[in-house]
Design a protein around this motif. Sequence first.
Motif, PDB file in Angstrom:
ATOM      1  N   SER A 134      16.002  59.115  39.738  1.00  0.00           N
ATOM      2  CA  SER A 134      16.319  57.910  40.513  1.00  0.00           C
ATOM      3  C   SER A 134      16.274  58.238  41.989  1.00  0.00           C
ATOM      4  O   SER A 134      16.586  59.350  42.390  1.00  0.00           O
ATOM      5  CB  SER A 134      17.722  57.421  40.148  1.00  0.00           C
ATOM      6  OG  SER A 134      18.153  56.420  41.044  1.00  0.00           O
ATOM      7  N   GLU A 184      18.032  57.695  45.630  1.00  0.00           N
ATOM      8  CA  GLU A 184      19.443  57.559  45.961  1.00  0.00           C
ATOM      9  C   GLU A 184      19.692  56.195  46.587  1.00  0.00           C
ATOM     10  O   GLU A 184      18.782  55.655  47.208  1.00  0.00           O
ATOM     11  CB  GLU A 184      19.830  58.661  46.946  1.00  0.00           C
ATOM     12  CG  GLU A 184      19.609  60.010  46.322  1.00  0.00           C
ATOM     13  CD  GLU A 184      20.635  61.026  46.779  1.00  0.00           C
ATOM     14  OE1 GLU A 184      21.703  60.615  47.265  1.00  0.00           O
ATOM     15  OE2 GLU A 184      20.357  62.199  46.625  1.00  0.00           O
ATOM     16  N   PRO A 185      20.856  55.627  46.468  1.00  0.00           N
ATOM     17  CA  PRO A 185      21.985  56.163  45.715  1.00  0.00           C
ATOM     18  C   PRO A 185      21.818  55.950  44.215  1.00  0.00           C
ATOM     19  O   PRO A 185      21.155  54.997  43.806  1.00  0.00           O
ATOM     20  CB  PRO A 185      23.170  55.337  46.242  1.00  0.00           C
ATOM     21  CG  PRO A 185      22.556  54.025  46.626  1.00  0.00           C
ATOM     22  CD  PRO A 185      21.173  54.337  47.116  1.00  0.00           C
ATOM     23  N   TRP A 186      22.419  56.852  43.444  1.00  0.00           N
ATOM     24  CA  TRP A 186      22.394  56.704  41.984  1.00  0.00           C
ATOM     25  C   TRP A 186      23.407  55.622  41.607  1.00  0.00           C
ATOM     26  O   TRP A 186      24.605  55.859  41.655  1.00  0.00           O
ATOM     27  CB  TRP A 186      22.759  58.031  41.313  1.00  0.00           C
ATOM     28  CG  TRP A 186      21.647  59.035  41.344  1.00  0.00           C
ATOM     29  CD1 TRP A 186      20.549  59.021  42.147  1.00  0.00           C
ATOM     30  CD2 TRP A 186      21.514  60.212  40.524  1.00  0.00           C
ATOM     31  NE1 TRP A 186      19.754  60.114  41.878  1.00  0.00           N
ATOM     32  CE2 TRP A 186      20.320  60.852  40.905  1.00  0.00           C
ATOM     33  CE3 TRP A 186      22.302  60.773  39.517  1.00  0.00           C
ATOM     34  CZ2 TRP A 186      19.892  62.040  40.299  1.00  0.00           C
ATOM     35  CZ3 TRP A 186      21.876  61.950  38.930  1.00  0.00           C
ATOM     36  CH2 TRP A 186      20.671  62.572  39.314  1.00  0.00           C
ATOM     37  N   ILE A 187      22.910  54.463  41.238  1.00  0.00           N
ATOM     38  CA  ILE A 187      23.854  53.374  40.933  1.00  0.00           C
ATOM     39  C   ILE A 187      24.066  53.199  39.438  1.00  0.00           C
ATOM     40  O   ILE A 187      24.869  52.376  39.043  1.00  0.00           O
ATOM     41  CB  ILE A 187      23.443  52.034  41.594  1.00  0.00           C
ATOM     42  CG1 ILE A 187      22.076  51.583  41.109  1.00  0.00           C
ATOM     43  CG2 ILE A 187      23.464  52.135  43.097  1.00  0.00           C
ATOM     44  CD1 ILE A 187      21.710  50.190  41.587  1.00  0.00           C
TER      45      ILE A 187
END
Lengths: 369, 519
Positions: free
Chosen positions: B431, B433-436
Motif C-alpha cells: 500500500s 502511505e498512509p496504511w488505512i
Amino acid sequence: MRIGLVVNPFAGLGGAVGLKGTDGPGTVTEALRRGAQAKAGARARLALSRLADRVPGAEIILAAGSLGEDWARGLDLDTVITPGSNLTGTARDTKAAVRAMGALDVIVFAGGDGTARDVASVAEGAALLGIPCGVKMHSGVFAVSPQSAGAMMADLTASPDRITWADDAEVMDIDEEALRRGILAPRLYGYARVPVSCTLMQAAKGGPRQDAASALSSAARGIVDGMEDRTLYIIGPGTSAGSVMRAAGHTATPLGVDALLNRKRVAQDADDAALCALAEGRDVRVVLGVTGQQGFLLGRGNQQIGPALIAKAGRDGLIILATEDKLTSLAHPRLLIDTGDPDLDAELTGFVRVATGANREMMMRIASG
Amino acid sequence: MTRIPEFRAAKWNEPVVMEMGRPGARGQLFPTPEDEVNEAVGTDLIPGGMARKDRPELPEITEFEAQRHYLHLSQMTLGMMGISLFGTCTMKYNSKTAEYATLRPELAEVHPYQHPDTLQGVLEIIHDFDSILRSLSGMDQFIFQAGGGADAAYTMTAVARAYWQDRGMLGQRTEMVTSVQAHPCNPATAAAAGFKVVNLPLEENGYPSLDALKAAVSEKTALIMINNPDDMGIYNPEIKEWVKVAKEAGALCFYDHANFNGVMGKLSARELGFDACMFMLHKTFGAPKAGGGPAVGAYGCTDALAPYLPCPVVVKEGDRYILDEDRPKSAGKVREFWGNVPQVVKAYAWSRAMGADGIELASDISVVANNYMDKKLGEIPGLEISNPSLDIHRMEMTRWSLGPLTEETGVSTVDFANRMADYGIDPYWMSHEPWIVAEPFTPEAGELWSKEDIDTWIGVIAQIAEEARTDPDMVKTAPHNQAIAQVRGDAFEDPARWAMTWRAYQRKIRGASKAEDVA
C-alpha cells in the motif's frame, strides 16, 4: 517479556441491565439482582484462547481464581499463578492482584474504564492492554475485540519485533454517580504506555517515515509562528496540544489546561472560571488534540474548557493537532464533540482543519458524540 | 484444480564483478592500426592533457565470463518475471517489437543537440503521440520531459507556481488540496514547490466527500490534485461537481491519471473540467518501468496553461517539426532535453498497435479481470476487501486487508509477500502511505493476464493463507526457495550502508570491516 493478566469479574455487569457501569459494590449487587451475567471472564478466555492457538505454551502470569486462573483452565499455556487474597468485590481486588504479580512489562486486564484506571494507578511503568468488557470504554488502552487482545499478547510473546510502544494512550473514566444522575462527566486521569502492533513498511516504493513526535512539533512550530498578539490561546490537555506549549518555550501541564497570551504563559492548570476571566475582552483560540481510536475533540478529558469559551472561539477558532496516523486509524472518520450544550454542538458541526505536520493539514468532519 | 507452481531459484555465491577475473583477460581484442592508418591520422589523437595517466580500475574478464556473471545475477532477482498482479503499477507486457524499434539507429544514434532538421522523424513521433494523448484527455498540449509520474506531478506544481506568479497572486494562492488516498507524490511535490498541503480524508462511501472539498477550497487554493479512482478503486461519481467547486474558488484542477487503466477511452479529463492531467507511459502505455529511472510522466494541459510549460515543446510549423524554446513564461525545465524518447516511441508503438477501440477494450478487460480476482479473493477466509460494507464494483484495483488472518495466525502482509516469492510469483504491492487498512495489499489484474494466470495467482494466495494456519513459522521465515532469504529493509534508511559505486563500497563497507579487523 513478562505479561500479567487480571480479570475484573464484575466489569460490564451494569450495561445489560441499564446501570451505566458497575463502580462500587452496591451497584454490583443491584446488577446481579436485576439478572446481569458476568462476561469479563468469558471474554478474557477468548483472548487467552487466541494466545494459546497462536503461541502454544506461551508463558503468562495470572491472578488467582476468578481474577484470572479460572479462565485459562485447559488451555495450552504455561501459567504462573500469583497468590490471591480475600475478594472484596471492589477496586482493591484488581489493584492487589496487579501488585502481587511484581514487575511486569505488560498488564492485560479484562474490564472497562474503571478497571483501566485501577490498573494504571498501580502499573509502575508497565504497559496496559485492555480486553474490552466494560460498559464505558473511553480510554485509549483497549484492543478492538478480545481476539485482537489475544493476538496482541501473541505478538508480544512471539514477535516482539512487530511491537512499538506509545506513551500517550488516554486513561479516562466517567464519574458514574454523576452519570446515573444524567450528567456525563468523563475525566482524563492520565496517560498509559500501550503496545502497538505494526508491520515494518516495505522499502521499495515507501520512504522513511516521519515519526509522530517530530510531525507534531513541526505542526506546533507553525501554529506558534502564526499566533496573533492580544489573542488568548487556550491549550488543552494531552501530548498533541502540549506540543504547542513546548514550541513556545514552556512546559505543558499534561492533564490540565494552560493558556498563552502574546506567546507568554498566563495560566497553568487552569479551570473554566479562570480561563473565562482571562478571555474577557479578548479573542480566543482553543488548541486541542484528538483522543485515540474514538476521535473525541471536546468533552472527553478537557471539560475545563467550558461551552462559553468554545462558543467564543467558534469552529474557526479551534486549532487542532493530530498525526495523520492517528486520524486515519480512527474507528470512524469523524471528530466527536460533546460540549454539554447541544445547540453549541450543532453549531460546531462541519469541517475543520487539523494540523498534521509542517505546512500540512487534514480536513476532518466534526460530529456530535 | 489450479496447478500451484513449484519453484526453486538458482543460488550462486557470486562475487561482485570488480572481484572477478585475472590480469590481461579481455572481452574484445582490438587490432593494432596498420602503419598506413597511423601515418594518415597520427598516433596522438588524444591531447596529452586529456589522456589519463593511470589505468582505469575495471574488472578484467572475458566476454563470456561477463555474460555468465550477469546471467547468474538475473537468476537471483526474487521475481519480476513471474505472474505479477502488482497493484498501482499496472503491469503490462513490454513488447519486443517496440523494443527493437527503439534499437534502430534512426533513434538509438541521434542526439538532442543535433540540428532539428536532422531529427524530423523522431520529432514527428513525439508530435503524433502528443496528438494521441490529446484525444484521450482533451488537453491542448503534452510534454514528455518528466522522468516519471512524480516528476509529472511536480511539473504541475511548477506550472501552477508560474501561472499564479504571472498573475501576481502567488502570495495569496498558497494551498494545494488533495486526498489522503491520492498518490503520495501529489502532496510531496506540492510541498516541494512550496505549497501548503491540505488533505481530505476518505469517508464512509470510500472516497473523499464534496463537503470536505467545499470546506477546504478558498481564495488561498492554488490547485487541487486528485486521482479518480484512487487506490481504493471506487470511482467518485461527483467528480464534475468537484471540479466545479474548485473552479469557483479559482483553483487549477489537476487529474493524476496514475489509475487510468480502468477508465481508458471512457472519459476525458477536459470534459470533466480539468486544466491538466498526466499519464504514466511506463505503466498504462506498455513501456517498461525501471526503478524510477527511464520512465516518462506525460504532462498535458489546456491552452491557458501551455505558456507555462517547461521548454522545449515540440510543435509543427508547416511541414516541419520544431523545438519551441521561445516561451518567456515557461516554468523552466523539470529535466534535461525532451524526456526519455525511447519510452515515448514504445508508448507510441503500443497506442498505434492497440488503436482507439483496442485501448477501450483493454480497459474493459482490466475491470472485468479485477472484479473476477476480487470475487475469488473474497472466497479465501482471513482476507477482507477495504470498505467491506460497500456493495459496489471496484475498477482496476482496490486495497485488500490480511488483518483477520494476521490476527488469527500472526502472519503479516510482509511475511505473506515473502512467501509468494517461493512459488515464483511476484510478491504483491502492499500500500502507499498512509496504511488505512490493516496489513494491506493492493493486487491489480490488468488486461495482460489470462484467466489461467489469475487463477494460478489466486491459488497461491489461498495456499499461503492455509499455510499461515498450519505452519505460521514457515511462512514467517519465508522465502525458502529463493536465492536470498528476507531482505532487511533497515539498510535502506542508513546512508552509511549504501554503496552505489565500487569506490563507495571500498570506502564504506571494506573500510569499515578493515577498521574492525584492526580493532
